[in-house]
Design an enzyme around this catalytic site. Structure first.
Site, PDB file in Angstrom:
ATOM      1  N   THR A 188      41.177  31.716  23.760  1.00 18.45           N
ATOM      2  CA  THR A 188      40.855  31.599  22.373  1.00 18.45           C
ATOM      3  C   THR A 188      41.415  31.819  21.428  1.00 18.45           C
ATOM      4  O   THR A 188      41.360  32.150  19.980  1.00 18.45           O
ATOM      5  CB  THR A 188      39.530  32.728  22.356  1.00 18.45           C
ATOM      6  OG1 THR A 188      40.175  33.934  22.675  1.00 18.45           O
ATOM      7  CG2 THR A 188      38.444  32.453  23.362  1.00 18.45           C
ATOM      8  N   LYS A 189      42.778  31.963  21.765  1.00 19.60           N
ATOM      9  CA  LYS A 189      43.833  32.433  20.903  1.00 19.60           C
ATOM     10  C   LYS A 189      44.234  31.305  19.779  1.00 19.60           C
ATOM     11  O   LYS A 189      44.042  30.228  20.009  1.00 19.60           O
ATOM     12  CB  LYS A 189      45.075  33.234  21.255  1.00 19.60           C
ATOM     13  CG  LYS A 189      44.428  34.470  22.084  1.00 19.60           C
ATOM     14  CD  LYS A 189      43.950  35.439  21.189  1.00 19.60           C
ATOM     15  CE  LYS A 189      43.934  36.809  21.718  1.00 19.60           C
ATOM     16  NZ  LYS A 189      43.012  37.155  22.614  1.00 19.60           N
ATOM     17  N   THR A 190      45.026  31.558  18.594  1.00 17.92           N
ATOM     18  CA  THR A 190      45.621  30.798  17.601  1.00 17.92           C
ATOM     19  C   THR A 190      46.347  29.422  18.155  1.00 17.92           C
ATOM     20  O   THR A 190      46.222  28.441  17.630  1.00 17.92           O
ATOM     21  CB  THR A 190      46.035  31.069  16.538  1.00 17.92           C
ATOM     22  OG1 THR A 190      47.333  31.880  17.076  1.00 17.92           O
ATOM     23  CG2 THR A 190      45.165  32.195  15.968  1.00 17.92           C
TER      24      THR A 190
END
Ligand code: PLP
Length: 391
Positions: A188-190
């Site tokens: 889910t990270k950038t």
């Protein structure tokens, strides 16, 4: 006002942005005959260091691993205390416990939800060895205040930058400021490698130590032992871990990093649209963003003005779900969790800002592939829920 019509399909809280470039890069590695740590990991480390302006980068298989190795590298041991915000994910504090040291929780500021430097100062004891500030949601915390406290008390600063890529504190990129900075490439990270992490530092000894510990405590080129240039001989000098990143994951990371600013611009557009839409809604407090800093907008966390609403946060999230909008809560403060309450005797009221925020926070979807309609649907759903439940 009538409730807005719900979407046909459910809008997930997060969808990773994976393009043909990432797929081709992974396929190339799969065909190359070398799947685990190798040249792609090296390349990813070098590109990542260049990107954040750090001298050394150690790629590992999670930010949790990076944080653990960072604490081990600076010599955290049994009996030490490490200051950690309560408003964070389990990983930030559990790594302290891996080393039999004590995580000392502190409160956040009510506006930024970032660790409060005054609370850090009050928590410092002769046993304190380090501080782990978290750049909550991607908004850089007050590095200047935290570093000056650390320097005054001889403490190390290990930044939890799981949310903060790309982020900038005035002119400095996150990743080039603290003693060691730890990033996450969780799904889910950038940017994502599925699972993955990176520790950056300007200290070559800490970098070598982290690298050695990331692969069973054996000599630093051990990953190379099956290649034509490698040697079968190695020595185990420490008890290490199995934290190395694979070339499959690194190839994904290299392609994602190239798109990092493009992704950031897209997330900023979503954040700006939400902020513009909610500024005139008295029941919604929009997230803090210092104009002198660059927010990574990993999360967009609103706070509900519950005094003006007839529903609580959980009911608000349930109504979002009925409107086919995914959302989440970041975070359940650590001192609310049974382990921390039972082990250290924390009470909810010990950290009033985090306890108050916890009742109000909702994380809205924010990711590059959201369409204009997706963003409008979130705004429409939030506004219609508020309109239908105004006190
Ligand atoms: C603030 C924070 N720190 C650390 C982590 C751990 O990251 P990872 O899943 O890469 O270990 C997370 C993950 O969500 C996080 O939100």
């Amino acid at each position: 006002m009538p409730e807005a019509a719900a979407r046909d399909d459910f809008l997930p809280f997060h969808v990773p942005a994976i393009g043909d470039e990432e797929i081709a890069a992974v396929v190339d590695v799969l065909k190359s005959g070398w799947l685990t740590t190798g040249s792609k990991v090296k390349e990813f480390e070098q590109e990542f260091c260049r990107f954040v302006g750090a001298r050394h980068g150690v790629a590992v298989n999670s930010a949790t691993a990076a944080l653990h190795l960072a604490l081990a590298a600076i010599g955290i041991k049994e009996g030490d205390e490490v200051i950690v915000p309560t408003m964070t994910f389990a990983a930030t504090a559990e790594v302290v416990l891996y080393l039999k040291a004590k995580p000392v929780l502190v409160d956040c500021s009510g506006d930024t939800l970032n660790i409060d430097p005054a609370a850090i100062e009050r928590a410092i004891t002769p046993r304190t060895k380090a501080i782990i500030p978290v750049h909550f949601a991607g908004e850089p915390c007050d590095s200047e205040a935290i570093l000056s406290l650390a320097r005054a008390h001889g403490l190390k600063v290990i930044e939890d930058a799981a949310h903060a890529l790309p982020a900038r504190d005035h002119s400095q990129m996150i990743g080039s400021i603290g003693d060691i900075t730890c990033f996450s490439f969780y799904a889910t990270k950038t940017i994502t490698t599925g699972e993955g992490g990176m520790a950056t530092t300007n200290n070559p000894e800490w970098a070598d130590r982290m690298r050695m510990l990331s692969l069973h405590g054996i000599s630093h080129d051990a990953w190379n032992r099956y290649s034509s240039e490698g040697s079968w001989y190695y020595e185990v000098t420490h008890v290490g871990y199995k934290y190395n990143l694979t070339d499959i994951a690194a190839s994904l990371g290299i392609e994602q990093l190239k798109k990092c600013y493009r992704f950031a611009d897209a997330r900023r557009r979503v954040a700006d649209a939400y902020t513009a839409a909610f500024t005139d809604v008295a029941e919604i407090r929009t997230p803090f963003s210092d104009p002198d800093k660059e927010h990574a907008w990993h999360l967009y966390v609103i706070q509900l003005e519950l005094e003006r609403l007839t529903i609580n946060r959980s009911e608000f999230i349930e109504l979002l779900r009925k409107n086919k909008i995914g959302s989440s809560v970041h975070f359940i403060p650590l001192h609310f969790h049974p382990y921390y309450r039972q082990t250290f005797g924390y009470q909810p009221a010990d950290f009033p800002n985090a306890a108050d925020a916890y009742q109000r926070i909702v994380s809205l979807p924010i990711y590059p592939d959201m369409t204009v309609t997706d963003v409008e649907d979130v705004i429409g759903a939030v506004r219609s829920i508020v309109d239908g439940h105004r006190r």
